[in-house]
Every structure is written in C-alpha cells, then in structure tokens.
Enzyme design. Structure first.
Site, PDB file in Angstrom:
ATOM      1  N   ASP A 299      23.529 -80.212 -48.721  1.00 20.46           N
ATOM      2  CA  ASP A 299      24.535 -80.087 -49.774  1.00 20.46           C
ATOM      3  C   ASP A 299      25.631 -79.151 -49.252  1.00 20.46           C
ATOM      4  O   ASP A 299      25.664 -78.810 -48.062  1.00 20.46           O
ATOM      5  CB  ASP A 299      23.911 -79.616 -51.096  1.00 20.46           C
ATOM      6  CG  ASP A 299      23.455 -78.152 -51.058  1.00 20.46           C
ATOM      7  OD1 ASP A 299      23.512 -77.510 -49.987  1.00 20.46           O
ATOM      8  OD2 ASP A 299      23.043 -77.646 -52.129  1.00 20.46           O
TER       9      ASP A 299
ATOM     10  N   CYS B  96      19.814 -76.899 -47.805  1.00 22.07           N
ATOM     11  CA  CYS B  96      20.571 -76.498 -48.995  1.00 22.07           C
ATOM     12  C   CYS B  96      20.583 -74.970 -48.999  1.00 22.07           C
ATOM     13  O   CYS B  96      20.322 -74.346 -47.959  1.00 22.07           O
ATOM     14  CB  CYS B  96      20.009 -77.112 -50.279  1.00 22.07           C
ATOM     15  SG  CYS B  96      18.384 -76.516 -50.800  1.00 22.07           S
TER      16      CYS B  96
ATOM     17  N   THR C  67      18.583 -72.764 -50.393  1.00 22.54           N
ATOM     18  CA  THR C  67      17.240 -72.205 -50.177  1.00 22.54           C
ATOM     19  C   THR C  67      16.311 -73.140 -49.412  1.00 22.54           C
ATOM     20  O   THR C  67      15.235 -72.713 -48.979  1.00 22.54           O
ATOM     21  CB  THR C  67      16.563 -71.931 -51.536  1.00 22.54           C
ATOM     22  OG1 THR C  67      16.485 -73.189 -52.246  1.00 22.54           O
ATOM     23  CG2 THR C  67      17.341 -70.922 -52.356  1.00 22.54           C
TER      24      THR C  67
ATOM     25  N   HIS D 298      -0.607 -78.943 -39.262  1.00 22.91           N
ATOM     26  CA  HIS D 298      -1.555 -79.124 -40.368  1.00 22.91           C
ATOM     27  C   HIS D 298      -1.118 -80.191 -41.369  1.00 22.91           C
ATOM     28  O   HIS D 298      -1.979 -80.863 -41.943  1.00 22.91           O
ATOM     29  CB  HIS D 298      -1.724 -77.802 -41.139  1.00 22.91           C
ATOM     30  CG  HIS D 298      -2.471 -76.760 -40.372  1.00 22.91           C
ATOM     31  ND1 HIS D 298      -3.197 -75.756 -40.981  1.00 22.91           N
ATOM     32  CD2 HIS D 298      -2.612 -76.548 -39.038  1.00 22.91           C
ATOM     33  CE1 HIS D 298      -3.751 -74.974 -40.059  1.00 22.91           C
ATOM     34  NE2 HIS D 298      -3.394 -75.434 -38.868  1.00 22.91           N
TER      35      HIS D 298
ATOM     36  N   HIS E 219      -7.444 -82.137 -40.414  1.00 22.65           N
ATOM     37  CA  HIS E 219      -6.208 -82.212 -41.202  1.00 22.65           C
ATOM     38  C   HIS E 219      -5.845 -83.638 -41.607  1.00 22.65           C
ATOM     39  O   HIS E 219      -5.123 -83.851 -42.572  1.00 22.65           O
ATOM     40  CB  HIS E 219      -5.033 -81.604 -40.427  1.00 22.65           C
ATOM     41  CG  HIS E 219      -5.288 -80.206 -39.991  1.00 22.65           C
ATOM     42  ND1 HIS E 219      -5.418 -79.154 -40.888  1.00 22.65           N
ATOM     43  CD2 HIS E 219      -5.464 -79.661 -38.759  1.00 22.65           C
ATOM     44  CE1 HIS E 219      -5.664 -78.031 -40.218  1.00 22.65           C
ATOM     45  NE2 HIS E 219      -5.690 -78.315 -38.928  1.00 22.65           N
TER      46      HIS E 219
HETATM   47  C1  RB5 Z   1      23.621 -74.718 -54.670  1.00 26.17           C
HETATM   48  O1  RB5 Z   1      24.335 -73.685 -55.280  1.00 26.17           O
HETATM   49  C2  RB5 Z   1      22.142 -74.381 -54.608  1.00 26.17           C
HETATM   50  O2  RB5 Z   1      21.598 -74.388 -55.882  1.00 26.17           O
HETATM   51  C3  RB5 Z   1      21.418 -75.356 -53.714  1.00 26.17           C
HETATM   52  O3  RB5 Z   1      21.992 -75.338 -52.447  1.00 26.17           O
HETATM   53  C4  RB5 Z   1      19.943 -75.108 -53.468  1.00 26.17           C
HETATM   54  O4  RB5 Z   1      19.710 -73.780 -53.063  1.00 26.17           O
HETATM   55  C5  RB5 Z   1      19.020 -75.543 -54.516  1.00 26.17           C
HETATM   56  O5  RB5 Z   1      17.794 -75.473 -54.368  1.00 26.17           O
END
Ligand code: RB5
Length: 144
Positions: free
Chosen positions: A11, A68, A70, A101, A136
């Site tokens: 993203d 993304c 996180t 695994h 596994h």
């Molecule tokens: C975008 O702001 C953020 O929410 C997205 O990149 C991600 O971290 C969502 O899990």
C-alpha cells in the site's frame, strides 16, 4: 511457473520500501512482478494483499512479498486466499523459521517498523531457506 519470478505489492505506507526491495530482487536475478501500488497516494491495503495472494494462490508465482505500515493488515488480506501462507516477519530469525516450520509462501513486512537493511535481510533469508518438512508437514497440511 518460473522459479525465479517473485511478486511484490504494497500500500502507500510500503511504497518506498517496495521500490527499494524490487530493485534488490532484480539485482539478485529475480523477475519481479510488481502489482502496485504505484505511488505514495493513499490506497487500501486489502486490494494489494488480495491481488498478490491471487497470483500466489493460483500458482502463477511461487512466492510473494507484501508491505504495508505494519505488515499486519496486508497479511490478513492475503491469508484469506486458499493456498496462501503469509507471515509477518521482523528479523532474519522470524523469516527463517516461517520458511522452515510454516512453509510460508508470502513474506509480509512493516515499512513503518523495520529499517531498510533489516527488511533486506528478511527478504534474502525468506528466499534462501527451505521448508524443513518432517513433523512440520502435517501441521502445514492442516492449514489448508
Ligand atoms: C495505513 O495507514 C496503514 O493502516 C496500513 O499500511 C497498515 O499498517 C495496516 O495494517
């Protein structure tokens, strides 16, 4: 299916890291299938996680990389697709263990949480580590 082809998608939060990693993958000899996003404008991570999961789940590409903010949201989107095992990783050890695994076929990274060099280490380890099989294998089969 080309063994050397790899899909990548992100993203907006992962766009810069995606660009860097795509260049790294090309240098490593991979043919990179870049499924977007194509700029820093705000987009919705499920659209890109699903697009990549489709080509991995259908066997068009063996492995993929998702980014993304996180790594969490985009991995959730990918894991809704049959045949996809997306793992959020944060260092070489997590990247190695999810290959050994879980036979993970999609690596998910958090661009807002990881440094670029750590992200590159995750990618290199993810792509160079084999599934350990053995005890596994039955567990991974149950995921299906
Ligand atoms: C975008 O702001 C953020 O929410 C997205 O990149 C991600 O971290 C969502 O899990």
């Amino acid at each position: 299916m080309s063994r050397k082809q790899i899909a990548i998608a992100s993203d907006h939060a992962g766009y810069d890291l995606k660009t860097t990693l795509a260049g790294e993958l090309a240098e490593m000899g991979y043919q990179v299938l870049d499924l977007g996003t194509d700029g820093p404008q705000s987009v919705d991570y499920p659209d890109f996680g699903s697009a990549l999961a489709k080509v991995v789940g259908e066997g068009e590409v063996e492995r993929g990389i998702l980014i993304c903010g996180t790594g969490i949201g985009i991995s959730m989107a990918a894991n809704r697709h049959p045949g996809v095992r997306a793992a959020v990783c944060w260092d070489e050890t997590s990247a190695r263990l999810t290959r050994e695994h879980n036979d993970a076929n999609v690596l998910a990274l958090g661009a807002r949480l990881l440094g670029v060099e750590v992200a590159k280490d995750c990618v290199r380890t993810f792509l160079s580590t084999d599934f350990a099989g053995g005890r596994h294998a039955g567990r991974v089969a149950k995921l299906g």
